[in-house]
Design a protein around this motif. Sequence first.
Motif, PDB file in Angstrom:
ATOM      1  N   ALA A  95      -0.821   4.022   5.482  1.00 31.12           N
ATOM      2  CA  ALA A  95      -0.312   3.795   4.129  1.00 31.12           C
ATOM      3  C   ALA A  95      -0.895   2.483   3.624  1.00 31.12           C
ATOM      4  O   ALA A  95      -1.344   1.641   4.398  1.00 31.12           O
ATOM      5  CB  ALA A  95       1.210   3.741   4.130  1.00 31.12           C
ATOM      6  N   LEU A  96      -0.879   2.322   2.331  1.00 35.14           N
ATOM      7  CA  LEU A  96      -1.428   1.127   1.701  1.00 35.14           C
ATOM      8  C   LEU A  96      -0.581   0.798   0.482  1.00 35.14           C
ATOM      9  O   LEU A  96      -0.418   1.640  -0.401  1.00 35.14           O
ATOM     10  CB  LEU A  96      -2.884   1.399   1.291  1.00 35.14           C
ATOM     11  CG  LEU A  96      -3.785   0.243   0.960  1.00 35.14           C
ATOM     12  CD1 LEU A  96      -3.820  -0.799   2.071  1.00 35.14           C
ATOM     13  CD2 LEU A  96      -5.196   0.741   0.689  1.00 35.14           C
ATOM     14  N   VAL A 138      -1.127   9.357   1.537  1.00 32.11           N
ATOM     15  CA  VAL A 138      -1.598  10.651   1.066  1.00 32.11           C
ATOM     16  C   VAL A 138      -0.381  11.559   0.934  1.00 32.11           C
ATOM     17  O   VAL A 138       0.469  11.609   1.817  1.00 32.11           O
ATOM     18  CB  VAL A 138      -2.634  11.243   2.038  1.00 32.11           C
ATOM     19  CG1 VAL A 138      -2.938  12.694   1.692  1.00 32.11           C
ATOM     20  CG2 VAL A 138      -3.909  10.417   2.014  1.00 32.11           C
ATOM     21  N   GLY A 139      -0.267  12.228  -0.208  1.00 31.29           N
ATOM     22  CA  GLY A 139       0.859  13.114  -0.468  1.00 31.29           C
ATOM     23  C   GLY A 139       1.920  12.511  -1.367  1.00 31.29           C
ATOM     24  O   GLY A 139       2.792  13.221  -1.865  1.00 31.29           O
ATOM     25  N   ILE A 195      -6.573   7.770  -6.240  1.00 33.78           N
ATOM     26  CA  ILE A 195      -7.119   9.010  -6.787  1.00 33.78           C
ATOM     27  C   ILE A 195      -6.133  10.129  -6.504  1.00 33.78           C
ATOM     28  O   ILE A 195      -5.719  10.344  -5.363  1.00 33.78           O
ATOM     29  CB  ILE A 195      -8.502   9.332  -6.205  1.00 33.78           C
ATOM     30  CG1 ILE A 195      -9.487   8.231  -6.598  1.00 33.78           C
ATOM     31  CG2 ILE A 195      -8.980  10.702  -6.680  1.00 33.78           C
ATOM     32  CD1 ILE A 195     -10.868   8.386  -6.015  1.00 33.78           C
ATOM     33  N   PHE A 196      -5.766  10.810  -7.583  1.00 36.85           N
ATOM     34  CA  PHE A 196      -4.843  11.940  -7.491  1.00 36.85           C
ATOM     35  C   PHE A 196      -5.629  13.238  -7.537  1.00 36.85           C
ATOM     36  O   PHE A 196      -6.566  13.373  -8.327  1.00 36.85           O
ATOM     37  CB  PHE A 196      -3.876  11.939  -8.676  1.00 36.85           C
ATOM     38  CG  PHE A 196      -2.956  10.764  -8.718  1.00 36.85           C
ATOM     39  CD1 PHE A 196      -1.739  10.792  -8.055  1.00 36.85           C
ATOM     40  CD2 PHE A 196      -3.299   9.628  -9.433  1.00 36.85           C
ATOM     41  CE1 PHE A 196      -0.882   9.705  -8.105  1.00 36.85           C
ATOM     42  CE2 PHE A 196      -2.452   8.539  -9.488  1.00 36.85           C
ATOM     43  CZ  PHE A 196      -1.244   8.569  -8.826  1.00 36.85           C
ATOM     44  N   VAL A 197      -5.242  14.188  -6.728  1.00 38.87           N
ATOM     45  CA  VAL A 197      -5.708  15.564  -6.849  1.00 38.87           C
ATOM     46  C   VAL A 197      -4.461  16.336  -7.219  1.00 38.87           C
ATOM     47  O   VAL A 197      -3.452  16.277  -6.515  1.00 38.87           O
ATOM     48  CB  VAL A 197      -6.349  16.079  -5.551  1.00 38.87           C
ATOM     49  CG1 VAL A 197      -6.671  17.557  -5.663  1.00 38.87           C
ATOM     50  CG2 VAL A 197      -7.598  15.277  -5.224  1.00 38.87           C
ATOM     51  N   LYS A 198      -4.540  17.021  -8.364  1.00 35.37           N
ATOM     52  CA  LYS A 198      -3.357  17.555  -9.021  1.00 35.37           C
ATOM     53  C   LYS A 198      -2.471  16.350  -9.316  1.00 35.37           C
ATOM     54  O   LYS A 198      -2.904  15.428  -9.964  1.00 35.37           O
ATOM     55  CB  LYS A 198      -2.659  18.618  -8.187  1.00 35.37           C
ATOM     56  CG  LYS A 198      -3.409  19.898  -8.012  1.00 35.37           C
ATOM     57  CD  LYS A 198      -2.517  20.883  -7.300  1.00 35.37           C
ATOM     58  CE  LYS A 198      -3.194  22.206  -7.084  1.00 35.37           C
ATOM     59  NZ  LYS A 198      -2.315  23.140  -6.389  1.00 35.37           N
ATOM     60  N   TYR A 226      -6.635   9.885  -2.184  1.00 34.69           N
ATOM     61  CA  TYR A 226      -7.433   8.748  -1.728  1.00 34.69           C
ATOM     62  C   TYR A 226      -6.851   7.484  -2.357  1.00 34.69           C
ATOM     63  O   TYR A 226      -6.397   7.514  -3.493  1.00 34.69           O
ATOM     64  CB  TYR A 226      -8.892   8.863  -2.195  1.00 34.69           C
ATOM     65  CG  TYR A 226      -9.537  10.194  -1.927  1.00 34.69           C
ATOM     66  CD1 TYR A 226     -10.090  10.464  -0.683  1.00 34.69           C
ATOM     67  CD2 TYR A 226      -9.606  11.181  -2.901  1.00 34.69           C
ATOM     68  CE1 TYR A 226     -10.692  11.690  -0.431  1.00 34.69           C
ATOM     69  CE2 TYR A 226     -10.199  12.401  -2.658  1.00 34.69           C
ATOM     70  CZ  TYR A 226     -10.746  12.651  -1.422  1.00 34.69           C
ATOM     71  OH  TYR A 226     -11.329  13.854  -1.160  1.00 34.69           O
ATOM     72  N   LEU A 227      -6.916   6.380  -1.632  1.00 32.52           N
ATOM     73  CA  LEU A 227      -6.550   5.091  -2.208  1.00 32.52           C
ATOM     74  C   LEU A 227      -7.286   3.998  -1.465  1.00 32.52           C
ATOM     75  O   LEU A 227      -7.650   4.151  -0.302  1.00 32.52           O
ATOM     76  CB  LEU A 227      -5.036   4.856  -2.191  1.00 32.52           C
ATOM     77  CG  LEU A 227      -4.265   4.957  -0.901  1.00 32.52           C
ATOM     78  CD1 LEU A 227      -2.984   4.123  -1.037  1.00 32.52           C
ATOM     79  CD2 LEU A 227      -3.855   6.385  -0.669  1.00 32.52           C
TER      80      LEU A 227
END
Length: 169
Positions: free
Chosen positions: A41-42, A47-48, A89-92, A97-98
């Motif tokens: 995590a960051l 992710v998610g 970066i969001f997908v949907k 990605y971050l």
Amino acid sequence: MMKRIFCLIAVFMIALSAVTAAAYKDQINRDGHILENAEIALGGLMVGTTRAQVEAIYGAPTERTEPRMSPALDEMMDEYTYGTSFKIIFVKDTVMYLNTNAHNGIATPAGVTVGDPADKIMQTYGKPWRDTKYEDGKENFVYRDKYDIAIVFRTEHGKITYIGIVGSE
């Protein structure tokens, strides 16, 4: 004659190996430490994480790209930037990605941040899954969890210069 040819081929292969090794060293450690999902995590995000959760924590982004189709994932994606150095970066509508590339207070759950000494990475996480050393002195340490979500630490001159999380490598 055949002996000389084999000897010449062996010398050529050794020379080629030496040149390749001098360019960079990429070592995949299949027995490297597998992290727990919560360790990847960051800035409290992983992710998610949903877009709504990101906005609840960080508010509106400093900058946002227009949604566009990701050719690799065949889904809509867009990017949020907070400040100048924290990108998501969001997908949907979920984080895929971050990354961060500045000493801005964004840290991993273990407290590792950009600007920390490079040796803090292995002290904190142990042996990486992949360790890539480049001719120019830069180095990447890649750790992953059992779902192949990866966290990447890039170092230069003994300092961490980049931390990124990739939903699937």
